[in-house]
Design an enzyme around this catalytic site. Structure first.
Site, PDB file in Angstrom:
ATOM      1  N   ARG A   1       0.934  -1.264  -0.030  1.00  0.00           N
ATOM      2  CA  ARG A   1       0.069   0.079   0.157  1.00  0.00           C
ATOM      3  C   ARG A   1       0.702   1.344  -0.180  1.00  0.00           C
ATOM      4  O   ARG A   1       0.252   2.310  -0.284  1.00  0.00           O
ATOM      5  CB  ARG A   1      -0.848   0.050   1.295  1.00  0.00           C
ATOM      6  CG  ARG A   1      -1.732   1.207   1.253  1.00  0.00           C
ATOM      7  CD  ARG A   1      -2.828   1.086   2.335  1.00  0.00           C
ATOM      8  NE  ARG A   1      -2.513   0.705   3.614  1.00  0.00           N
ATOM      9  CZ  ARG A   1      -1.728   1.386   4.570  1.00  0.00           C
ATOM     10  NH1 ARG A   1      -1.757   2.852   4.021  1.00  0.00           N
ATOM     11  NH2 ARG A   1      -1.609   0.885   5.513  1.00  0.00           N
TER      12      ARG A   1
ATOM     13  N   ASP B   1      -5.299  12.691 -19.263  1.00  0.00           N
ATOM     14  CA  ASP B   1      -5.533  11.271 -19.514  1.00  0.00           C
ATOM     15  C   ASP B   1      -5.027  10.800 -20.680  1.00  0.00           C
ATOM     16  O   ASP B   1      -5.792  11.173 -21.925  1.00  0.00           O
ATOM     17  CB  ASP B   1      -6.976  11.107 -19.327  1.00  0.00           C
ATOM     18  CG  ASP B   1      -7.552   9.633 -19.234  1.00  0.00           C
ATOM     19  OD1 ASP B   1      -6.827   8.790 -19.916  1.00  0.00           O
ATOM     20  OD2 ASP B   1      -8.542   9.509 -18.882  1.00  0.00           O
TER      21      ASP B   1
HETATM   22  C1  LIG Z   1     -11.507   3.417 -18.854  1.00  0.00           C
HETATM   23  C2  LIG Z   1     -10.867   4.575 -18.724  1.00  0.00           C
HETATM   24  C3  LIG Z   1     -10.659   5.261 -17.304  1.00  0.00           C
HETATM   25  C4  LIG Z   1     -11.036   4.603 -16.300  1.00  0.00           C
HETATM   26  O1  LIG Z   1     -10.220   3.450 -16.186  1.00  0.00           O
HETATM   27  P1  LIG Z   1     -10.676   2.241 -15.146  1.00  0.00           P
HETATM   28  O2  LIG Z   1      -9.347   1.371 -15.163  1.00  0.00           O
HETATM   29  O3  LIG Z   1     -11.709   1.724 -15.765  1.00  0.00           O
HETATM   30  O4  LIG Z   1     -10.649   2.625 -13.654  1.00  0.00           O
HETATM   31  C5  LIG Z   1     -10.097   6.917 -17.535  1.00  0.00           C
HETATM   32  N1  LIG Z   1     -10.138   7.245 -18.478  1.00  0.00           N
HETATM   33  C6  LIG Z   1     -10.368   6.665 -19.821  1.00  0.00           C
HETATM   34  C7  LIG Z   1     -10.220   7.363 -21.195  1.00  0.00           C
HETATM   35  C8  LIG Z   1     -10.790   5.556 -20.008  1.00  0.00           C
HETATM   36  O5  LIG Z   1     -10.930   5.013 -21.077  1.00  0.00           O
END
Ligand SMILES: *Cc1c(COP(=O)(O)O)cnc(C)c1O
Length: 380
Positions: free
Chosen positions: A47, A173
């Site tokens: 953790r 992201d």
């Molecule tokens: C799937 C996804 C997430 C979230 O990820 P998880 O692994 O499902 O928690 C965030 N951003 C994008 C663009 C995604 O496709």
């Protein structure tokens, strides 16, 4: 390995754990949750995000993204929520682009108000408009490019210049592009995030997430991350490491396939519109060429009225699978209105341009002609 080493080589070798006990080519899996503490300052615990199998992936991803360090989480949302809640506090403001991943949008609209964190959503494809949404208390700008599901791009060079002008931290992201097709850190973005459940894992069988940044920012996030506890266990870390060895190979093939499928769909009389950054018709094709190494393997399209209802088409497919999620070796298609963006209200969906006829495809590594034949028969 030098910083000139190519990504395909980093994917295979970077971060591999070598044990003195055995000369195997693969990392051992260190499953311990109890580690000796005498004669060392290290306090190792899963953790605390510091067990060897987490470290090995953090090293590989940091090298692939040209960052200094990383943290490996038990999901993409754990990476997003932990990072955001580590960096901002009550009274701070975060500026998000308007067409966010559905889970992220749901997180900020439901949970931020309870913590007294302010936020705005604004169109990042228009940097002048986006600038107007910056406030005196804006601490972080958060974007996704290419975006889900319409593959809109944010001009990273302009965004970074804007953020630096106002002294605001930036987070992206980078899930849709993967580290193979886009590296925002050398362009000046502070934090890169991935849902490892998608391209990094690549086989639709593990859930994980990651962030990559400077050593300083990673250290700052690590403390809060240990409180939230969303770290990844050693066995899944190993599966992720195994997947990452073929990341460059997979994504290169997926990207090539996507380009061919996008061109096929664009020329098909039953398809009204195709959204793919690699098409000359994409309104931001030039931005894609400037900031991406490849145009990715995600695309969206709308059937025209004559093609009948979307679900007829989906049910006729024999290879491509109507399924949720993305980034795996298999081609999957879904309707964002009933899946990834189902938690948005119809008005919110309309505001970000997601019609009920929209279909989003994650292109896999199958032989591309087999996929094109499949779409040809299903379109009828
Ligand atoms: C799937 C996804 C997430 C979230 O990820 P998880 O692994 O499902 O928690 C965030 N951003 C994008 C663009 C995604 O496709």
């Amino acid at each position: 390995m030098s910083n000139k080493t190519s990504k395909a080589t980093l994917c295979v070798h970077q971060g591999t754990l070598h044990s003195e006990d055995q000369p195997g080519v693969n990392s051992p899996i260190y499953t311990s949750t109890s580690f000796g503490y005498l004669d060392t300052d290290a306090r190792t615990y899963p953790r605390y995000f510091n067990i060897p199998n987490q470290d090995s992936i953090a090293k590989k991803l940091a090298a692939l993204e040209s960052g200094e360090d990383g943290l490996i989480f038990s999901s993409g949302m754990a990476a997003i929520s932990t990072t955001l809640l580590s960096l901002v506090k009550k009274g701070d403001h975060v500026l998000f682009q308007s067409d966010l991943y559905g889970g992220t949008q749901h997180f900020i609209t439901t949970d931020f108000p309870r913590f007294g964190i302010e936020y705005s959503l604004s169109d990042a494809t228009n940097i002048e408009m986006f600038e107007e949404a910056i406030q005196f208390n804006t601490k972080l700008i958060y974007i996704e490019t290419p975006s889900n599901p319409l593959l809109k791009l944010t001009d990273l060079q302009k965004l970074v210049a804007l953020a630096k002008q106002y002294g605001v931290m930036t987070m992206i992201d980078n899930t849709f592009a993967s580290p193979i097709n886009q590296n925002p850190i050398p362009m000046g973005i502070d934090i890169v995030m991935h849902s490892g459940t998608k391209y990094l894992g690549g086989h639709s069988d593990i859930c994980c997430g990651a962030i990559i940044s400077s050593k300083e920012i990673i250290e700052q996030i690590k403390g809060t991350a240990a409180h939230f506890g969303g770290s990844l266990n050693a066995n899944t870390c190993y599966l992720l490491e195994r997947s990452l060895k073929t990341l460059a190979l997979r994504v290169k093939q997926q990207t090539q396939n996507a380009q061919k499928i996008a061109e096929f769909l664009e020329s098909h009389p039953k398809v009204r519109k195709v959204y793919y950054p690699g098409l000359a018709s994409h309104p931001q094709h030039d931005i894609a060429k400037a900031q991406m190494n490849g145009f990715g393997a995600m695309l969206s399209f709308e059937l025209n009225e004559n093609a009948g209802i979307a679900q007829d088409f989906l049910r006729k497919l024999k290879i491509a699978k109507p399924a949720m999620s993305l980034g795996g070796v298999e081609t999957v298609i879904c309707e964002p209105a009933t899946t990834s963006h189902a938690k948005l209200t119809p008005e919110q969906r309309q505001n970000v341009g997601i019609s009920d006829a929209l279909m989003r495809m994650s292109v896999g590594i199958e032989e591309v002609q087999d996929l094109i034949d499949d779409f040809t028969q299903a379109l009828g």
